[in-house]
Structure formats: C-alpha cells, structure tokens
Design a protein around this motif. Structure first.
Motif, mmCIF file in Angstrom:
data_model
loop_
_atom_site.group_PDB
_atom_site.id
_atom_site.type_symbol
_atom_site.label_atom_id
_atom_site.label_comp_id
_atom_site.label_asym_id
_atom_site.label_seq_id
_atom_site.Cartn_x
_atom_site.Cartn_y
_atom_site.Cartn_z
ATOM 1 N N PRO A 1 23.882 -6.340 21.162
ATOM 2 C CA PRO A 1 22.476 -7.134 21.390
ATOM 3 C C PRO A 1 22.146 -7.897 20.016
ATOM 4 N N LEU A 2 22.845 -7.942 18.864
ATOM 5 C CA LEU A 2 22.544 -8.773 17.900
ATOM 6 C C LEU A 2 23.540 -9.970 17.649
ATOM 7 N N ALA A 3 24.251 -10.099 18.634
ATOM 8 C CA ALA A 3 25.288 -11.320 18.412
ATOM 9 C C ALA A 3 24.624 -12.773 18.181
ATOM 10 N N TYR A 4 23.131 -12.592 18.468
ATOM 11 C CA TYR A 4 22.607 -14.149 18.170
ATOM 12 C C TYR A 4 22.616 -14.261 16.609
ATOM 13 N N LEU A 5 22.742 -13.109 15.687
ATOM 14 C CA LEU A 5 22.437 -13.278 14.171
ATOM 15 C C LEU A 5 23.556 -14.118 13.806
ATOM 16 N N ASP A 6 24.784 -14.492 14.518
ATOM 17 C CA ASP A 6 26.009 -14.960 14.058
ATOM 18 C C ASP A 6 25.696 -16.507 14.469
ATOM 19 N N PHE A 7 24.745 -17.116 15.124
ATOM 20 C CA PHE A 7 24.373 -18.347 15.490
ATOM 21 C C PHE A 7 23.248 -19.137 14.777
ATOM 22 N N LEU A 8 23.013 -18.343 13.567
ATOM 23 C CA LEU A 8 22.101 -19.109 12.648
ATOM 24 C C LEU A 8 22.641 -19.588 11.485
ATOM 25 N N THR A 9 21.965 -20.775 10.697
ATOM 26 C CA THR A 9 22.808 -21.212 9.758
ATOM 27 C C THR A 9 22.969 -20.118 8.670
ATOM 28 N N SER A 10 22.245 -19.146 8.558
ATOM 29 C CA SER A 10 22.187 -18.456 7.595
ATOM 30 C C SER A 10 23.428 -17.413 7.591
ATOM 31 N N ALA A 11 24.242 -17.359 8.734
ATOM 32 C CA ALA A 11 25.312 -16.707 9.023
ATOM 33 C C ALA A 11 26.614 -17.294 8.292
ATOM 34 N N LEU A 12 26.461 -18.679 7.825
ATOM 35 C CA LEU A 12 27.637 -19.303 7.243
ATOM 36 C C LEU A 12 28.341 -18.506 6.091
ATOM 37 N N PRO A 13 27.706 -17.978 5.204
ATOM 38 C CA PRO A 13 28.529 -17.482 4.066
ATOM 39 C C PRO A 13 29.402 -16.164 4.601
ATOM 40 N N TYR A 14 28.937 -15.571 5.671
ATOM 41 C CA TYR A 14 29.892 -14.380 6.121
ATOM 42 C C TYR A 14 31.282 -14.767 6.533
ATOM 43 N N HIS A 15 31.162 -16.253 7.229
ATOM 44 C CA HIS A 15 32.392 -16.781 7.537
ATOM 45 C C HIS A 15 33.487 -17.395 6.486
ATOM 46 N N LEU A 16 32.898 -17.409 5.270
ATOM 47 C CA LEU A 16 33.586 -17.828 4.120
ATOM 48 C C LEU A 16 34.044 -16.663 3.090
ATOM 49 N N LEU A 17 33.440 -15.717 3.333
ATOM 50 C CA LEU A 17 33.614 -14.495 2.638
ATOM 51 C C LEU A 17 34.072 -13.121 3.302
ATOM 52 N N GLU A 18 34.962 -12.536 2.771
ATOM 53 C CA GLU A 18 35.485 -11.185 3.561
ATOM 54 C C GLU A 18 34.761 -9.849 3.021
ATOM 55 N N ARG A 19 33.979 -9.200 3.937
ATOM 56 C CA ARG A 19 33.255 -7.892 3.556
ATOM 57 C C ARG A 19 32.587 -7.954 2.216
ATOM 58 N N PRO A 20 31.674 -8.792 1.886
ATOM 59 C CA PRO A 20 31.012 -9.176 0.605
ATOM 60 C C PRO A 20 30.040 -8.032 0.461
ATOM 61 N N ALA A 21 29.898 -7.810 -0.511
ATOM 62 C CA ALA A 21 28.849 -6.921 -1.395
ATOM 63 C C ALA A 21 27.545 -7.811 -1.518
ATOM 64 N N THR A 22 26.624 -7.477 -0.819
ATOM 65 C CA THR A 22 25.583 -8.600 -0.605
ATOM 66 C C THR A 22 24.256 -8.051 -1.193
ATOM 67 N N LEU A 23 23.601 -8.967 -1.817
ATOM 68 C CA LEU A 23 22.234 -8.762 -2.213
ATOM 69 C C LEU A 23 21.126 -9.784 -1.126
ATOM 70 N N ILE A 24 20.287 -9.240 -0.778
ATOM 71 C CA ILE A 24 19.218 -9.840 0.156
ATOM 72 C C ILE A 24 17.890 -9.797 -0.601
ATOM 73 N N LEU A 25 17.547 -11.081 -0.996
ATOM 74 C CA LEU A 25 16.019 -11.074 -1.584
ATOM 75 C C LEU A 25 15.096 -11.483 -0.746
ATOM 76 N N GLY A 26 14.135 -10.568 -0.401
ATOM 77 C CA GLY A 26 13.198 -10.790 0.756
ATOM 78 C C GLY A 26 13.378 -10.169 1.998
ATOM 79 N N ALA A 27 13.700 -8.878 2.131
ATOM 80 C CA ALA A 27 14.346 -8.393 3.301
ATOM 81 C C ALA A 27 13.323 -8.290 4.457
ATOM 82 N N GLY A 28 12.124 -8.261 4.227
ATOM 83 C CA GLY A 28 11.051 -8.225 5.389
ATOM 84 C C GLY A 28 11.315 -7.316 6.580
#
Length: 815
Positions: A297-324
């Motif tokens: 049900p969360l497949a829509y998250l791959d169709f946001l511009t913010s999904a771009l870095p996950y297609h350029l990096l492999e299994r990244p260790a990620t820091l999210i600033l402002g997780a809301g």
C-alpha cells in the motif's frame, strides 16, 4: 470607606515584580497565540505593540504625573487591575475583528482591522506600563532597585510562561497571566488600605476564571490549512496537544479520505493508503500513513521526487531531518534503506504517532532498523560524529504558506550555506544530501536552494561544483541532490531513467543539454534549467542581482532562506493586481515594514507631542532635553538589537528554539536586573558618568567579540551535554547583560536628581526606541546580517555614553 489614596512609604517591589512578570509573559504568549490563529510574522507586531504601550504610558504619565502621584495607590492598583482584565478581553476581541493578512493590499478594510487589533492589544500593555512608570516617578530615589525589581520580575515571567505552556493550553495560560496582573493590583491596594479595591479585583479574577471555555477558545484564521481542512465534509479533530513548540492537531476524515502525497507523479498507478492529517499551529500538514506491515500500500512513495536518492544509492544508511508523521521513515524503509536515523524536534508529534495512533501508523519511529532522536535537526548534525550515505531534509512546511511568503521572516538554520556544509561533512564517501522543496513560479525556493548548495560546495573547496549537483522537479515539488564527489555516469543514467519513468523534469545534471529540460510538466520556458545554468556561469552575481526575487544564498549571519521579497519587483506585481499578480508577493516582509512605519509614526507623535505640551506648561523644560533624548533613545535601540541578535546566536548552539528563548531572555533580564541593582553604588554625577563610560566599553568589547567568536566556538562545542551548554550560555551572557543593565537606571537616576518631571518622558523615549529597535533589528539583519546589527548596537551604546546627561543639563523644575 478605605483611604485608597494612601501612598506607601516604600516602593511596592513585590507588586512591581509580579506585574512585570505578567506583562512579559503576556507578550511572549501573544506571539504564540498569533502564530496559532494567524502566522509567524505577527510575532514582530506583538513586540511592537507591547513596547508601544510602554512608550504611550510614559507619555501619559509625563502629562498627568501630579494627580497620579497624589493618588498613587489607587492609580497603581487600578492600572494593574485593568492590565489583568484587558489582557484576556482585548485578545478575545482581537480574534473577532475578521482580519486577514492575505487581503491587506487589495481590501482597504483589512488596514482598519489591523489598526483595531493594534489598539486593542496596546491597552493591556499601556495599563501595566502606567503602573510601572508611575512607580519610577513616585520613588525617584529608589530607581536602581525599582528597575531591578522590574527586570527580575520580567526574567521570571519569561521563564515562567515557557514552563506554563509545558503544562496548560495557551488559552488557559492567558487566563492565569491575567490573574497575576490582578494579583499585583490587589497586593498594592491591600497594602495601601484600599480594601474595597482589593476585593473588587478579586471578584474580577473570579469572573475571568468562570468564563465559558467556548468564549476563550482560539479561532484560527479561516485561511490556514487546518481551517480549510475542517471545512471538508466529514473532517473532525481526533486529537490535540499543546506545548511551547506549538499546538499539534490530528484530523481524520472517513467520508473524503486524505490523499497527501507532495509531488506525486502524474503517472503513479497507486494511491496513498488511509491517512490522518497532522498540523502544527494549524499549518504545516504532515501525513500519518496507515501501516500494517505490508509495503504494497506504500508503493506511491516511490513516485515522489524525494524517492530519487534511493534509486542512486544501494541500501543507504539514512538520516531524516524532520521526520514528522513518519512518511519519510516509511519511504526510506520501503525503498531499501538498511538503517534510518529519524530526527524530530517536537516530542508531541512522536508521542502521537507512536502511542495514541500507534496501531494506525505501525509505530514508524520504532520499526526495525529505525532510531528516533528528539532534537533540532541542525543541532543534531553538528553534534553527531556518525556518517551517513544519505541525509534527507524533509519537506517541513505547507505549500500554501510557502507560496504566500508567510515564512519570509522566519529564521531557519536548516538551509544556510553553513548548514549544507555541515550536512556534506557528515556524508560517507559517495554519500548524498537530498533536499525537497515546493515548486513556486517564477522559481524561488528551488533556485535559492541550488545557489546555496553551490556556495556550500565552493566553501568546502570543490573545484567543479556543477558536477556535484543534480535536480529534478515534478508538478509541485523539486528535489536537489548534492555530493562531495562528482556524480558518476551510472548515477546520471539512473537519474534519467527515474525521471522519465515518472514524468519528472530534469532541472540540472552534469553534461545536461537545454533540450532535455521542460519535457513533461511544461512551462512557457525552461525557467528552472536556465536559472541553474545561470547560477553555474561566470555571470552568477549579475543574474542574482537582476533576478525578480531575492535568491542570494542564506548564511548563519543572514538565515532568512524564505525571504524572497525585492522592492524592485513590487511595482510590477502591483500592476498585475487585477490578473492575480498579488499571489507573487511574499507577505511577511511588507507586514513588518508596515509595522516599522507605524511604530515610527506613533513614536514621534507620542514623544514629541507630550514634550511640546509639557514645555508650554514648564517653559524651562527645554534645556538639556536633546541629551536626554539621545541617551534614552540610543539605549532603547541598542538593548533590543543586542538581545534579538544573541537570541538567534544561541538558538543554533542550544539546538532548540524554546530552550534558547527561555535561557537567553531569562539570563539577559536576570543579569541586567542584577547590574541595575549594583548600579546604585554610583550615585554621584562624576562616578555615574564614569560607570556609564566603562559599562559602554565593556558592552562594546563583549558584544563584538561574541558576534565574531561565538559561531566557530559553538560549532566545536555542539556535542556537549544540554545542561553544560545551558550553563555555558548563562556564563557568556552574564557579564554582557550585567553591563547593559546599568546604563538605563544610572541615566534615569541622574535625571530624577535634576529633572524628576522628565523621568516618565525618558521612560517613554526608551520604550518607543525599543519598539522601533525590535522591528528594525530584523530588517537590518535581513539586508546586512547579524554582525552588522551588533556593530550598530555598539555604536549606539558608545553614543549614549557620550551623551550621558550632565549634572546641570536639564534645568526642569521638580513637578
């Protein structure tokens, strides 16, 4: 009947401290209240209104001091009681004016409504200041101690209101502050044998406490996101919590479901799952997605511009600033992040997502591989020694708010050159920084962000910054990626594939041709690509200077990323008014300029007119008035300049806006009060003048040293424990505030010894200068930076010392 005109033999120090505490607490609370019912920039109006009320009171006491002094007990008790009553009633009335800042340029009625709000909110501050100013006039021999009680009370009020907002809702805090004002009046009345007045004030307090909750409920602007959302059929509030960081509201709608997916591709084949809407102060919508452990049900998250870095990096260790509300956490996990560190400033948000709505949200902050951190984003990055493959700066504000420029005066240390340098320094080799912003037309946010990243790379020594930047845009969001190393051909190919599959437009990547831009979400010209190319060209400075919006990179010294207003563009925008051109105007800055103009007009009217009337009554009042005006005006401007600048400096160090305001304001007022009390040692004219001179030199040396040395020092000390940073902040503020607290009482005491009738007029001058200073400091900081504001403040303190009233400089007879 009791003798309500009895004058106490000693000044009512406890009542003065109580009233001063209530007045400052009310001022700070109004900033919070107007952030909830209107927008952030009204905080500046609140400061202006408060100090204008103080100045107006000084003008009134100047003209009516003889009858007021003759009836001191009754006058003080009545004024304090009226502050208590009107503190609540004036705000409730101000809510009913129907003022809408978004219509101020095309609806003349809005100016009248704004003026009415001014007048309503000026009344309580005027009443409090009458009582305080009258005390200085009544007891001129005790001025240092009176000023100490005033300032120390204000320090307690500044700290107390923050503690109060941690425990009760803002409207309840408003009632309690009103009661403190009534208590101050009742204390003086009871002590002065005016028992009936004291009883009357107690009855008034009981009436205010008994007001129905619906009467004092906050009524947000109908144009805020929360108000608009609640107009939709089926929407209802399911939770609401409050703290000094804001009122957090959760809304559900089972009839018309929320579909919050900023920048969702027009080619997306799935829609978001059921969502709850989360608002802070009625704005800044963040979605809480329903998550039951299934990723489909969360497949829509791959169709946001913010999904771009996950297609350029492999299994990244990620820091999210402002997780809301947790959507960015779910996006990271759904797209392959092996570890997620999620930073969120507001603990209420995390508690709501994890606890009250945990069954709905799937508790994203505690999912496997996720570590939650409570704190301010920039402060966390500066303090941590961890490294990440991806640092994601979430889309934190609302589109409507950003498009209207309502954050134009909001200082943000997330998007400065130094901030981006800090993020880049926390990346692993080949790591990426990703920042998503709203698309506004003509381009503003995206180009300013691109230029800021360019400046950060150059500051870090990158020889070809254009090779380290890529940007894409959808129909309403743009995402920028920044690397410390050049993007590889494989990464650029993955970028092109991602964008084409989702109909996102390329804005910039190394080697990009103009024909590759503006293919899907078409504009009349490829404005974003042209802007990015111009910023990377040798003509960058000329492009920035002639651009229709202010897109010069923000810095820690000028942290106004959201300020885009340019005076040169205003005539063109106004000519387009009938065609919707006013939507291009950033509203925050013009409102503050209007506040500054109103403050200047009111200041001149309410200081020069009382002086003219007073000189007609006392012809000898002209001698030395110029030096008095110079001294107290310079002090009012300078004190506000220094205080406002150092609140900003310590926000970054303490990594928490509430801590910074509470600590800095309390420390400034506390040590200024102690400095005032200590100034009583310098009673004679000669020693007073020398003390003023030395105090001004100490202020100049410390203020300039701090302005230049604290930023790099703070960056090295960010990793210290919070209690150590708070203690260090207090130690740094103490000597500066101590010296600043000496100058006003020394000048006022000297004036009281030679020309006591001018004491309230000097109070008015200082108050009006503070009105102007509170707003002018921000305007100067936007254009020239905080260091320049400190420089002006230092010059004003030295000018005040040079203009200290001489022994015989004011030949005014005792009133």
């Amino acid at each position: 009947m009791s003798d309500s005109n009895t004058t106490p033999l000693r000044p009512p120090y406890p009542a003065i401290a109580l009233l001063s505490a209530a007045a400052l607490a009310y001022e700070i609370l109004l900033m919070r209240l107007f952030s909830i019912i209107q927008w952030h920039h009204f905080a500046y109006m609140m400061i202006s209104v408060a100090l204008l009320g103080y100045g107006a009171a000084g003008a009134m006491v100047t003209l009516a001091q003889n009858p007021l002094r003759a009836h001191f007990t009754a006058a003080f008790a009545t004024a304090a009681g009226l502050f208590g009553a009107t503190a609540l009633l004036a705000f409730l009335a101000a809510q009913q004016t129907g003022f809408n800042a978004l219509e101020i340029l095309w609806d003349p009625r809005q100016l009248g409504r704004l003026a009415l709000i001014y007048l309503l909110l000026l009344v309580p501050f005027f009443c409090a200041a009458v009582a305080l100013c009258l005390s200085f006039t009544q007891f001129p021999a005790h001025i240092p101690r009176l000023y100490a009680a005033d300032i120390l009370g204000a320090a307690a009020g500044g700290l107390g209101v923050v503690i109060l907002l941690l425990t009760v809702r803002p409207e309840t805090a408003l009632q309690l502050i009103a009661l403190i004002g009534l208590a101050a009046g009742a204390l003086v009345a009871w002590r002065g044998a005016a028992r009936r007045t004291a009883v009357g004030l107690a009855v008034t307090a009981a009436v205010l406490l008994a007001l129905p909750a619906s009467w004092i409920a906050l009524k947000p602007s109908p144009y805020k996101e929360l108000s608009q959302t609640l107009n939709v059929m089926g929407a209802r509030v399911v939770a609401e919590t409050s703290s000094p960081l804001g009122v957090v509201t959760v809304v559900e709608n089972r009839e018309i479901p929320f579909r919050h997916a900023p920048g969702l591709s027009l080619l997306a084949t799935t829609e978001p799952p059921p969502q709850l809407a989360l608002f802070t102060d009625g704005d800044g919508l963040s979605a809480i997605n329903q998550f039951d452990g299934r990723w489909e049900p969360l497949a829509y998250l791959d169709f946001l511009t913010s999904a771009l870095p996950y297609h350029l990096l492999e299994r990244p260790a990620t820091l999210i600033l402002g997780a809301g509300g947790g959507a960015d956490i779910l996006q990271a996990l759904a797209l392959g992040a092996r570890r997620v560190d999620a930073v969120e400033l507001n603990p209420q948000v995390v508690k709501l997502v994890q606890e009250q709505f945990g069954a709905f949200s799937g508790r994203p902050y505690s999912l496997p591989g996720v570590r939650a951190h409570l704190g301010e984003a920039r402060g966390f990055v500066e303090a941590t020694d961890q490294r990440f493959d991806l640092i994601q700066v979430a889309l934190l504000d609302a589109f409507a708010t950003a498009a209207a420029g309502l954050h134009g005066l909001a200082e943000s240390y997330l998007y400065t050159v130094e901030a981006l340098q800090a993020y880049l320094n926390r990346l692993n080799p080949d790591g990426m920084l990703a920042i998503t912003r709203w698309v506004t037309l003509p381009p503003r946010d995206a180009l300013k962000l691109f230029g800021t990243a360019l400046a950060a790379l150059e500051a870090n020594g990158a020889d070809d910054p254009g090779a380290r930047l890529v940007m894409i845009r959808g129909w309403n969001t743009a995402t920028l990626l920044v690397k410390n190393e050049p993007f590889t051909t494989g990464e650029i190919a993955a970028l092109q594939t991602f964008a084409a599959a989702r109909a996102f437009d390329l804005v910039w990547h190394p080697g990009m041709s103009p024909e590759a831009a503006n293919r899907y979400n078409r504009l009349d010209r490829p404005h974003f690509y042209e802007g990015a190319a111009a910023l990377l060209s040798p003509e960058r400075a000329a492009f920035v200077d002639r651009y229709k919006f202010a897109i010069r990179p923000a810095t820690d010294d000028r942290p106004y990323f959201f300020h885009f207003f340019r005076w040169e563009t205003l005539p063109e925008v106004l000519t387009l008014k009938d065609r919707g051109g006013l939507a291009l105007l950033d509203w925050g800055y013009p409102v503050v300029i209007a506040t500054l103009v109103q403050a200047l007009v009111a200041s001149f009217a309410l200081t020069l007119l009382p002086l003219w009337l007073f000189r007609r009554r006392e012809p000898t009042a002209g001698r030395g008035v110029g030096r008095v005006a110079l001294y107290f005006t310079a002090l009012g401007l300078a004190f506000m300049f220094v205080e406002i600048v150092f609140i900003q400096k310590f926000i970054l160090f303490l990594s928490h806006p509430v801590y910074a305001i509470a600590v800095v304001l309390t420390a400034f007022l506390l040590f200024a009060g102690l400095g005032s009390r200590w100034s009583n040692r310098f009673a004679s004219a000669g020693t007073a003048r020398r003390a003023v001179g030395w105090a001004a030199l100490v202020i100049a040396g410390l203020a300039l040293s701090y302005a230049l040395a604290l930023p790099p020092l703070f960056r090295h000390l960010m990793g210290l424990a919070e209690y150590i940073k708070i203690g260090l902040s207090v130690l740094l503020i103490a000597p500066l505030a101590w010296a600043m607290g000496m100058l006003f009482p020394l000048g006022l005491a000297r004036l009281a010894a030679r020309a006591p009738a001018l004491v309230p007029w000097a109070w008015a001058l200082n108050g009006f200068a503070s009105v102007v200073g509170a707003v002018l400091a921000t305007v100067l900081a936007i254009h020239f930076g905080f260091i320049a504001v400190v420089g002006v403040a230092v010059a004003l303190y030295l000018l005040a010392a040079a203009g200290f009233p001489e022994s015989g400089s004011a030949g005014v007879p005792t009133a």
